[in-house]
Design a protein around this motif. Sequence first.
Motif, PDB file in Angstrom:
ATOM      1  N   ALA A  78     -17.566  -4.347   1.064  1.00 30.77           N
ATOM      2  CA  ALA A  78     -16.657  -3.858   0.029  1.00 30.77           C
ATOM      3  C   ALA A  78     -15.284  -4.502   0.166  1.00 30.77           C
ATOM      4  O   ALA A  78     -14.665  -4.894  -0.838  1.00 30.77           O
ATOM      5  CB  ALA A  78     -16.547  -2.339   0.107  1.00 30.77           C
ATOM      6  N   ALA A  79     -14.802  -4.629   1.387  1.00 28.23           N
ATOM      7  CA  ALA A  79     -13.495  -5.249   1.607  1.00 28.23           C
ATOM      8  C   ALA A  79     -13.516  -6.715   1.177  1.00 28.23           C
ATOM      9  O   ALA A  79     -12.577  -7.193   0.532  1.00 28.23           O
ATOM     10  CB  ALA A  79     -13.093  -5.128   3.076  1.00 28.23           C
ATOM     11  N   GLU A  80     -14.566  -7.432   1.515  1.00 29.00           N
ATOM     12  CA  GLU A  80     -14.678  -8.841   1.137  1.00 29.00           C
ATOM     13  C   GLU A  80     -14.768  -8.984  -0.387  1.00 29.00           C
ATOM     14  O   GLU A  80     -14.147  -9.878  -0.970  1.00 29.00           O
ATOM     15  CB  GLU A  80     -15.900  -9.486   1.796  1.00 29.00           C
ATOM     16  N   ALA A  81     -15.516  -8.120  -1.026  1.00 27.30           N
ATOM     17  CA  ALA A  81     -15.620  -8.168  -2.489  1.00 27.30           C
ATOM     18  C   ALA A  81     -14.263  -7.902  -3.138  1.00 27.30           C
ATOM     19  O   ALA A  81     -13.886  -8.579  -4.104  1.00 27.30           O
ATOM     20  CB  ALA A  81     -16.647  -7.150  -2.973  1.00 27.30           C
ATOM     21  N   ASP A  82     -13.525  -6.939  -2.607  1.00 22.26           N
ATOM     22  CA  ASP A  82     -12.192  -6.651  -3.139  1.00 22.26           C
ATOM     23  C   ASP A  82     -11.266  -7.858  -2.985  1.00 22.26           C
ATOM     24  O   ASP A  82     -10.516  -8.194  -3.906  1.00 22.26           O
ATOM     25  CB  ASP A  82     -11.580  -5.435  -2.446  1.00 22.26           C
ATOM     26  N   LEU A  83     -11.326  -8.502  -1.836  1.00 23.40           N
ATOM     27  CA  LEU A  83     -10.475  -9.675  -1.610  1.00 23.40           C
ATOM     28  C   LEU A  83     -10.845 -10.816  -2.557  1.00 23.40           C
ATOM     29  O   LEU A  83      -9.960 -11.509  -3.086  1.00 23.40           O
ATOM     30  CB  LEU A  83     -10.581 -10.140  -0.160  1.00 23.40           C
ATOM     31  N   GLN A  84     -12.118 -11.017  -2.804  1.00 25.20           N
ATOM     32  CA  GLN A  84     -12.537 -12.073  -3.718  1.00 25.20           C
ATOM     33  C   GLN A  84     -12.100 -11.778  -5.148  1.00 25.20           C
ATOM     34  O   GLN A  84     -11.671 -12.678  -5.873  1.00 25.20           O
ATOM     35  CB  GLN A  84     -14.051 -12.266  -3.655  1.00 25.20           C
ATOM     36  N   ILE A  85     -12.193 -10.520  -5.556  1.00 30.50           N
ATOM     37  CA  ILE A  85     -11.749 -10.146  -6.902  1.00 30.50           C
ATOM     38  C   ILE A  85     -10.253 -10.374  -7.039  1.00 30.50           C
ATOM     39  O   ILE A  85      -9.774 -10.919  -8.043  1.00 30.50           O
ATOM     40  CB  ILE A  85     -12.121  -8.679  -7.207  1.00 30.50           C
ATOM     41  N   LEU A  86      -9.492  -9.950  -6.024  1.00 35.84           N
ATOM     42  CA  LEU A  86      -8.040 -10.135  -6.078  1.00 35.84           C
ATOM     43  C   LEU A  86      -7.664 -11.615  -6.041  1.00 35.84           C
ATOM     44  O   LEU A  86      -6.654 -12.018  -6.622  1.00 35.84           O
ATOM     45  CB  LEU A  86      -7.368  -9.385  -4.929  1.00 35.84           C
ATOM     46  N   ASP A  87      -8.460 -12.424  -5.373  1.00 33.62           N
ATOM     47  CA  ASP A  87      -8.191 -13.857  -5.306  1.00 33.62           C
ATOM     48  C   ASP A  87      -8.502 -14.542  -6.632  1.00 33.62           C
ATOM     49  O   ASP A  87      -7.767 -15.437  -7.076  1.00 33.62           O
ATOM     50  CB  ASP A  87      -9.018 -14.486  -4.187  1.00 33.62           C
ATOM     51  N   LEU A  88      -9.571 -14.136  -7.297  1.00 30.03           N
ATOM     52  CA  LEU A  88     -10.003 -14.794  -8.514  1.00 30.03           C
ATOM     53  C   LEU A  88      -9.332 -14.253  -9.775  1.00 30.03           C
ATOM     54  O   LEU A  88      -9.280 -14.946 -10.799  1.00 30.03           O
ATOM     55  CB  LEU A  88     -11.525 -14.691  -8.664  1.00 30.03           C
ATOM     56  N   ALA A  89      -8.834 -13.042  -9.734  1.00 28.18           N
ATOM     57  CA  ALA A  89      -8.249 -12.419 -10.930  1.00 28.18           C
ATOM     58  C   ALA A  89      -7.090 -13.234 -11.535  1.00 28.18           C
ATOM     59  O   ALA A  89      -7.065 -13.423 -12.754  1.00 28.18           O
ATOM     60  CB  ALA A  89      -7.807 -11.005 -10.623  1.00 28.18           C
ATOM     61  N   PRO A  90      -6.154 -13.747 -10.746  1.00 28.34           N
ATOM     62  CA  PRO A  90      -5.071 -14.505 -11.353  1.00 28.34           C
ATOM     63  C   PRO A  90      -5.506 -15.851 -11.944  1.00 28.34           C
ATOM     64  O   PRO A  90      -4.816 -16.433 -12.750  1.00 28.34           O
ATOM     65  CB  PRO A  90      -4.094 -14.753 -10.199  1.00 28.34           C
TER      66      PRO A  90
END
Length: 68
Positions: free
Chosen positions: A50-62
């Motif tokens: 879950a933590a890794e998925a959150d980090l990937q989403i935050l990285d790709l969102a911008p």
Amino acid sequence: MTHLFADGAVTERVHTAMPALIVVAVATAVHAGADALAVYAATRLALETAAEADLQILDLAPKVELEA
């Protein structure tokens, strides 16, 4: 385990069945230990995933282009 239900004195039957009782006790303990380890690993893996998925989403969102 059939020795436990055979005819004879209770102490003799328990003494005769002792190896089988020890095997059952050890198997139960191993099962409980393996179950506890599996629950621990699943919980830890779920948190890391879950933590890794959150980090990937935050990285790709911008990087996503917005269109109206």
